[in-house]
Design a protein around this motif. Structure first.
Motif, PDB file in Angstrom:
ATOM      1  N   ASN A   1       0.851  -1.190   0.000  1.00 47.94           N
ATOM      2  CA  ASN A   1       0.000   0.000   0.000  1.00 47.94           C
ATOM      3  C   ASN A   1       0.889   1.244   0.000  1.00 47.94           C
ATOM      4  O   ASN A   1       1.661   1.464   0.937  1.00 47.94           O
ATOM      5  CB  ASN A   1      -0.906  -0.007   1.233  1.00 47.94           C
ATOM      6  CG  ASN A   1      -1.983   1.049   1.159  1.00 47.94           C
ATOM      7  OD1 ASN A   1      -1.787   2.129   0.611  1.00 47.94           O
ATOM      8  ND2 ASN A   1      -3.151   0.740   1.718  1.00 47.94           N
ATOM      9  N   GLN A   2       0.786   2.060  -1.046  1.00 42.33           N
ATOM     10  CA  GLN A   2       1.633   3.251  -1.143  1.00 42.33           C
ATOM     11  C   GLN A   2       1.274   4.318  -0.108  1.00 42.33           C
ATOM     12  O   GLN A   2       2.121   5.147   0.243  1.00 42.33           O
ATOM     13  CB  GLN A   2       1.529   3.858  -2.542  1.00 42.33           C
ATOM     14  CG  GLN A   2       2.116   2.992  -3.644  1.00 42.33           C
ATOM     15  CD  GLN A   2       2.221   3.757  -4.943  1.00 42.33           C
ATOM     16  OE1 GLN A   2       3.120   4.567  -5.122  1.00 42.33           O
ATOM     17  NE2 GLN A   2       1.288   3.503  -5.855  1.00 42.33           N
ATOM     18  N   VAL A   3       0.043   4.272   0.377  1.00 37.35           N
ATOM     19  CA  VAL A   3      -0.396   5.306   1.322  1.00 37.35           C
ATOM     20  C   VAL A   3       0.375   5.215   2.625  1.00 37.35           C
ATOM     21  O   VAL A   3       0.885   6.218   3.148  1.00 37.35           O
ATOM     22  CB  VAL A   3      -1.914   5.190   1.579  1.00 37.35           C
ATOM     23  CG1 VAL A   3      -2.345   6.206   2.640  1.00 37.35           C
ATOM     24  CG2 VAL A   3      -2.692   5.399   0.281  1.00 37.35           C
ATOM     25  N   ASP A   4       0.486   4.000   3.168  1.00 38.86           N
ATOM     26  CA  ASP A   4       1.178   3.848   4.453  1.00 38.86           C
ATOM     27  C   ASP A   4       2.440   2.998   4.358  1.00 38.86           C
ATOM     28  O   ASP A   4       3.043   2.650   5.375  1.00 38.86           O
ATOM     29  CB  ASP A   4       0.240   3.256   5.503  1.00 38.86           C
ATOM     30  CG  ASP A   4      -0.328   1.894   5.088  1.00 38.86           C
ATOM     31  OD1 ASP A   4       0.159   1.327   4.074  1.00 38.86           O
ATOM     32  OD2 ASP A   4      -1.235   1.395   5.763  1.00 38.86           O
ATOM     33  N   SER A   5       2.847   2.662   3.123  1.00 40.09           N
ATOM     34  CA  SER A   5       4.057   1.865   2.870  1.00 40.09           C
ATOM     35  C   SER A   5       4.032   0.505   3.559  1.00 40.09           C
ATOM     36  O   SER A   5       5.082  -0.069   3.885  1.00 40.09           O
ATOM     37  CB  SER A   5       5.312   2.637   3.312  1.00 40.09           C
ATOM     38  OG  SER A   5       5.462   3.818   2.569  1.00 40.09           O
ATOM     39  N   SER A   6       2.836  -0.032   3.771  1.00 40.78           N
ATOM     40  CA  SER A   6       2.729  -1.359   4.389  1.00 40.78           C
ATOM     41  C   SER A   6       2.884  -2.455   3.342  1.00 40.78           C
ATOM     42  O   SER A   6       2.440  -2.313   2.202  1.00 40.78           O
ATOM     43  CB  SER A   6       1.384  -1.504   5.090  1.00 40.78           C
ATOM     44  OG  SER A   6       0.312  -1.372   4.169  1.00 40.78           O
ATOM     45  N   LEU A   7       3.523  -3.543   3.756  1.00 40.36           N
ATOM     46  CA  LEU A   7       3.732  -4.701   2.896  1.00 40.36           C
ATOM     47  C   LEU A   7       3.203  -5.924   3.632  1.00 40.36           C
ATOM     48  O   LEU A   7       3.763  -6.321   4.662  1.00 40.36           O
ATOM     49  CB  LEU A   7       5.210  -4.864   2.556  1.00 40.36           C
ATOM     50  CG  LEU A   7       5.594  -6.049   1.654  1.00 40.36           C
ATOM     51  CD1 LEU A   7       4.975  -5.892   0.263  1.00 40.36           C
ATOM     52  CD2 LEU A   7       7.119  -6.176   1.536  1.00 40.36           C
ATOM     53  N   GLU A   8       2.130  -6.533   3.110  1.00 37.45           N
ATOM     54  CA  GLU A   8       1.486  -7.650   3.782  1.00 37.45           C
ATOM     55  C   GLU A   8       1.440  -8.862   2.863  1.00 37.45           C
ATOM     56  O   GLU A   8       1.121  -8.753   1.678  1.00 37.45           O
ATOM     57  CB  GLU A   8       0.056  -7.267   4.193  1.00 37.45           C
ATOM     58  CG  GLU A   8      -0.046  -6.059   5.109  1.00 37.45           C
ATOM     59  CD  GLU A   8       0.504  -6.334   6.496  1.00 37.45           C
ATOM     60  OE1 GLU A   8       0.596  -7.529   6.875  1.00 37.45           O
ATOM     61  OE2 GLU A   8       0.848  -5.358   7.192  1.00 37.45           O
TER      62      GLU A   8
ATOM     63  N   ASP B   1      -8.255  -8.142   0.768  1.00 36.66           N
ATOM     64  CA  ASP B   1      -8.171  -8.020   2.216  1.00 36.66           C
ATOM     65  C   ASP B   1      -8.024  -9.364   2.910  1.00 36.66           C
ATOM     66  O   ASP B   1      -8.146  -9.476   4.126  1.00 36.66           O
ATOM     67  CB  ASP B   1      -9.383  -7.262   2.774  1.00 36.66           C
ATOM     68  CG  ASP B   1     -10.716  -7.885   2.360  1.00 36.66           C
ATOM     69  OD1 ASP B   1     -10.692  -8.963   1.718  1.00 36.66           O
ATOM     70  OD2 ASP B   1     -11.767  -7.302   2.673  1.00 36.66           O
ATOM     71  N   GLY B   2      -7.755 -10.417   2.120  1.00 38.84           N
ATOM     72  CA  GLY B   2      -7.510 -11.732   2.684  1.00 38.84           C
ATOM     73  C   GLY B   2      -8.742 -12.621   2.636  1.00 38.84           C
ATOM     74  O   GLY B   2      -9.812 -12.237   2.183  1.00 38.84           O
ATOM     75  N   GLY B   3      -8.578 -13.854   3.090  1.00 33.54           N
ATOM     76  CA  GLY B   3      -9.683 -14.805   3.064  1.00 33.54           C
ATOM     77  C   GLY B   3      -9.304 -16.083   2.359  1.00 33.54           C
ATOM     78  O   GLY B   3      -8.131 -16.348   2.072  1.00 33.54           O
ATOM     79  N   LYS B   4     -10.298 -16.877   2.041  1.00 37.90           N
ATOM     80  CA  LYS B   4     -10.088 -18.178   1.437  1.00 37.90           C
ATOM     81  C   LYS B   4      -9.684 -18.061  -0.033  1.00 37.90           C
ATOM     82  O   LYS B   4     -10.256 -17.265  -0.784  1.00 37.90           O
ATOM     83  CB  LYS B   4     -11.356 -19.014   1.539  1.00 37.90           C
ATOM     84  CG  LYS B   4     -11.226 -20.428   1.007  1.00 37.90           C
ATOM     85  CD  LYS B   4     -12.543 -21.193   1.134  1.00 37.90           C
ATOM     86  CE  LYS B   4     -12.422 -22.593   0.542  1.00 37.90           C
ATOM     87  NZ  LYS B   4     -13.718 -23.339   0.649  1.00 37.90           N
ATOM     88  N   VAL B   5      -8.700 -18.836  -0.426  1.00 36.82           N
ATOM     89  CA  VAL B   5      -8.281 -18.902  -1.827  1.00 36.82           C
ATOM     90  C   VAL B   5      -9.216 -19.844  -2.574  1.00 36.82           C
ATOM     91  O   VAL B   5      -9.509 -20.961  -2.114  1.00 36.82           O
ATOM     92  CB  VAL B   5      -6.830 -19.392  -1.945  1.00 36.82           C
ATOM     93  CG1 VAL B   5      -6.469 -19.646  -3.407  1.00 36.82           C
ATOM     94  CG2 VAL B   5      -5.873 -18.385  -1.325  1.00 36.82           C
TER      95      VAL B   5
END
Length: 673
Positions: free
Chosen positions: A250-257, A302-306
C-alpha cells in the motif's frame, strides 16, 4: 491405434496462400537459416490502431542476435522499424493513452547538454527505460539508474512507471571485499531486487520496497494506482522459485502484507477490474510443482479463502490479464497453443482461438477487448504477426516473414502417434524430405526435446540452433521428434509418467517410435541416430548406455549421473520431485535412472557437447560420461563451448554446434570422413 495426422493449415484462411504455391528452388545453408529474421512478442495499442512487435536479426560481425521494435498499422498494413542501434530493444509497453511506447535497452546515456546516443565518459550504460513515439522520432531515456532496470509497468493513469532494479552493494559487503578480496557464501550472499517508481513528467524517482530478505519478482498496479500486488521470493536463485508468495503493498502507508503463502510457488498476480480481488497462478501448496498443473486462483485483497478456478482444466493455465469480461489466459492443448477466457463466477472456460489445430503466442488485447494480436505459424509457414476480432476469430496477416524462405526447398512436417511399451500413446513430429518416396529406405535421426516439459510441434521451424534438420532432410534422412512422457500439453497424468521412471520410460517412448516408423517400411533400421539437448541430452545419454539400437548419438548438455547433477545443479528441487528422494536416502533410484550406471554396456559412438559455465546441467556430467565411454573404448568426442552456460546463444557458436553435429552423424550414419 497408430495414426498419422496431417495438420490443416490455419493460414489457408489468410490472404496470402500464394506463398506456399511459389516454386521452391534450393536447400538453404546453415548460415542462411541462422540469418533468418524471426518474431518475438507483440503488443497492440490501447486504441487498437497499431501493433508493436519485435524482430530478431543476426549480427554476424559482432557475433550476436539483435532484436528491434517494429510498428504495424492495422488498418493499412503498413510496417516500419521503430528502434535502431547496436543493442537490442525489448520489453516494450504502451502508455495507457497510446502516445508513448516504453522499452528497455542498453544504450550510451546522454550526459547533460549532449544529444541522445552520445557517449558519457566513454562508458557503456546499464539497461534503462526509454520512451519513443509510435509515429517515429528519436527515443530518449526516462531513467538514469546506477543499475540495470529489470522490469517495469505503467501506472493506470499513465503518469508514472514502476520498475525493479537490483539493490546496491551494501557498505558491509564493500568492506568485506576490500579486506578479504572477493568470495561468495553459498545460498546466503544474495542480491535482491527493489521496487521504484518514476514520475513521467518530472523524472523524480522514489524507492518503494527494498528489503534484504525479499526479492521482487513480479508486480502489478491496482486499478486506482494506490497499491501493488507482488510476487516476492526469499531466495532469488532459480531453485528458490518455490518460495514465491503473493504480497500487497500500500503506497499510502508503505505497508507490505503477505496475502498468499502456499508452500509451492504463487505468481503472476493481476487485479480484478473493481480492485477487490487478486487472480494468480499457483500449485496450491503441492510439492510436485515441476510437473503438476499450474492453476488459476483468486483471493480477496483483504484476505480470506483462496478459490481455485481451473480445477477441471487439465493443463497449465497461464494468466494474461483480468478484464471486464473475465480472466484471459493461455494454455497448451496437445501441440497447439491457445487463448482462453475464464468466467470467475461460473468457472466456465471459452477458447477464443476457435480452431483447435491452431498455434499462436504473445497474445495482446486492445483496451475495448474487440481486437487481438499474436504471432502464428503452422507446418507450411514460419511465424507472422496477425490480428483478429476477439469475438469472431479470423486471423489476418500483418507481416511478410515467409518471403525470406520462398526460394528454399524445405522438408515436410506432420504429427504422428504410436503406442509405447507400456501402452501409453505417444505423439511426435515426423519430418520428411520434400521429395519423400515411401518406397525408399531412409536413415532415421531422432531429435529429443528438453524439459522434460518441453514439446515438439509440427511447425515450420527452419532456424535451428543445434541440429541441421533441413540439411539432413535434403541429404535423404527422415527425422522424428517425439513428445515423450513428461512433455507439456497432454495433461498432468502424462507429465507424471516419468516420475521415478526418468530415462527408462523415456527410452521406451523413443525406441517404440523408431520401431513404429520401421514398421511403415521406409526406415533403414541399420542407420538410426539419436540426439538432444538438456533433458533430451540426458535421454540420449541413457540410450547410449542402455541400448544398441543406434548407430550414433549426440549428447548436448545432458545428465550422465543424477547424483552428480543433484549436488551441482542450480535447481535441486527438480531432482527431488522427479525421483522422490535424495541420493543418500534412495541410491537405487539414482542408479536406475543414471546413464553412467550401465556405462560398461555402451558401444554407440557418442558426441558430447557442453557449455563451459553451465549451471543447470553442470559440465562434470559431460566429463563423467566422456571418461566412462573413453574407458570402455567407445568412440567418443567431447566439445566444450567456451563462455556459455546451458544454452549456446551466439550465432557463430551455433554455427559450430550445428557443424559438429553435421560432421558426427555424416561420419557414423553416412560413412563420410
Amino acid at each position: 491405434m497408430k495414426k498419422i495426422i496431417v495438420i490443416v493449415s490455419i493460414f489457408l484462411i489468410f490472404p496470402y496462400i500464394c506463398l506456399s504455391q511459389q516454386v521452391q528452388k534450393r536447400t538453404p545453408t546453415i548460415d542462411e537459416l541462422l540469418s533468418l529474421k524471426s518474431l518475438g512478442s507483440t503488443a497492440i495499442s490501447p486504441d487498437g490502431k497499431y501493433v508493436a512487435y519485435s524482430v530478431r536479426e543476426t549480427d554476424w560481425k559482432h557475433n550476436r542476435y539483435i532484436s528491434q521494435i517494429w510498428i504495424a498499422e492495422i488498418e493499412t498494413g503498413e510496417n516500419f522499424q521503430l528502434t535502431r542501434g547496436k543493442n537490442s530493444a525489448g520489453s516494450f509497453r504502451w502508455s495507457p493513452d497510446g502516445k508513448w511506447l516504453a522499452f528497455l535497452t542498453q544504450r550510451d546515456m546522454p550526459a547533460e547538454g549532449t544529444a541522445p546516443g552520445e557517449k558519457k565518459n566513454g562508458k557503456i550504460a546499464s539497461t534503462q527505460i526509454w520512451l519513443i513515439s509510435p509515429r517515429g522520432g528519436e527515443a530518449f531515456p526516462l531513467t538514469k539508474c546506477e543499475r540495470s532496470i529489470i522490469s517495469f509497468r505503467w501506472s493506470p493513469n499513465g503518469k508514472k512507471i514502476a520498475y525493479t532494479t537490483s539493490q546496491p552493494q551494501s557498505k558491509k559487503m564493500k568492506n568485506r571485499k576490500e579486506k578479504y578480496s572477493d568470495f561468495k557464501i553459498v545460498e546466503k550472499d544474495y542480491t535482491m531486487n527493489e521496487l521504484w517508481v518514476i514520475d513521467i513528467n518530472t523524472g523524480k524517482t522514489k524507492k518503494l520496497i527494498s528489503e534484504k530478505d525479499k526479492n521482487i519478482n513480479q508486480f502489478s498496479w491496482s486499478p486506482d494506482g494506490s497499491k501493488f500486488a507482488l510476487t516476492i521470493v526469499t531466495d532469488p536463485t532459480p531453485k528458490g522459485f518455490e518460495t514465491a508468495d503473493i504480497y500487497i503493498f500500500n503506497q499510502v502507508d508503505s505497508s507490505l502484507e503477505k496475502l498468499v503463502s502456499y508452500k509451492g510457488p504463487d505468481s503472476s498476480p493481476v487485479w480484478s477490474p473493481d480492485g477487490y480481488y487478486i487472480a494468480f497462478n499457483s500449485s496450491m501448496g503441492r510439492n510436485d510443482f515441476y510437473y503438476c498443473n499450474t492453476e488459476i486462483c483468486i483471493v480477496r485483497v483483504d484476505g480470506g479463502k483462496v478459490e481455485k478456478l481451473t480445477g477441471d482444466f487439465d493443463e497449465n493455465a497461464y494468466i494474461m490479464s483480468w478484464e471486464e469480461k473475465g480472466i484471459y489466459f493461455t494454455a497448451l492443448q496437445r501441440t497447439y497453443y491457445h487463448l482462453f477466457l475464464l468466467n470467475p463466477l461460473t468457472k466456465k472456460i471459452k477458447r477464443i482461438t476457435e480452431s483447435y489445430e491452431f498455434f499462436g503466442y504473445s497474445y495482446s488485447l486492445s483496451k475495448d477487448l474487440n481486437l487481438m494480436t499474436f504471432v502464428s505459424a503452422d507446418a507450411e509457414h514460419i511465424g507472422e504477426v496477425c490480428y483478429s476480432m476477439v469475438d469472431n476469430f479470423q486471423p489476418h496477416r500483418l507481416t511478410d516473414m515467409n518471403d525470406q524462405i520462398k526460394d528454399f526447398t524445405l522438408g515436410k512436417r506432420e504429427l504422428i502417434r504410436w503406442v509405447s511399451k507400456d501402452g501409453t500413446e505417444i505423439e511426435g513430429v515426423l519430418y520428411k524430405p520434400a521429395d519423400f518416396d515411401p518406397g525408399k529406405k531412409y536413415p532415421l535421426l531422432v531429435i529429443i526435446h528438453g524439459g522434460p516439459t518441453g514439446i515438439n510441434r509440427a511447425l515450420l521451424d527452419p532456424q535451428q540452433r543445434y541440429y541441421p534438420i533441413e540439411q539432413w532432410l535434403a541429404k535423404g534422412a527422415v527425422i522424428l521428434r517425439p513428445n515423450y512422457r513428461g512433455s507439456a500439453g497432454y495433461g498432468e497424468k502424462f507429465r507424471s509418467l516419468n516420475v521415478r521412471n526418468l530415462g527408462v520410460g523415456d527410452a521406451w517412448d523413443v525406441i517404440s517410435g523408431v520401431d513404429y516408423l520401421i514398421s511403415l517400411g521406409f526406415v533403414d533400421e541399420s542407420r538410426v541416430g539419436a540426439m538432444g539437448w538438456s533433458q533430451g541430452g540426458y535421454i540420449s545419454a541413457f540410450l547410449a548406455t542402455n541400448s544398441n539400437r543406434f548407430k550414433a548419438i549426440s549428447v548436448g548438455a545432458g545428465i550422465s549421473d543424477w547424483m552428480t547433477y543433484y549436488v551441482n545443479t542450480d535447481i535441486t528441487p527438480f531432482t527431488i520431485q522427479y525421483l522422490k528422494a535424495n541420493p543418500w536416502d534412495d541410491p537405487e533410484i539414482y542408479a536406475k535412472t543414471s546413464p553412467i550406471t550401465n556405462i560398461k554396456n555402451a558401444t554407440t559412438p557418442t558426441l558430447i557437447q557442453h557449455g563451459e559455465f553451465d549451471k543447470r546441467v553442470p559440465i562434470p556430467n559431460g566429463f563423467e560420461l566422456y571418461r566412462g565411454l573413453k574407458d570402455q573404448n567407445v568412440p567418443v568426442k567431447m566439445i566444450v563451448y567456451k563462455g556459455f552456460g546451458h544454452g549456446i546463444t551466439k550465432p557463430k557458436s551455433n554455427r559450430a554446434v550445428l557443424q559438429h553435429n553435421w560432421e558426427w552423424f555424416n561420419k557414423w550414419i553416412w560413412g563420410e570422413e
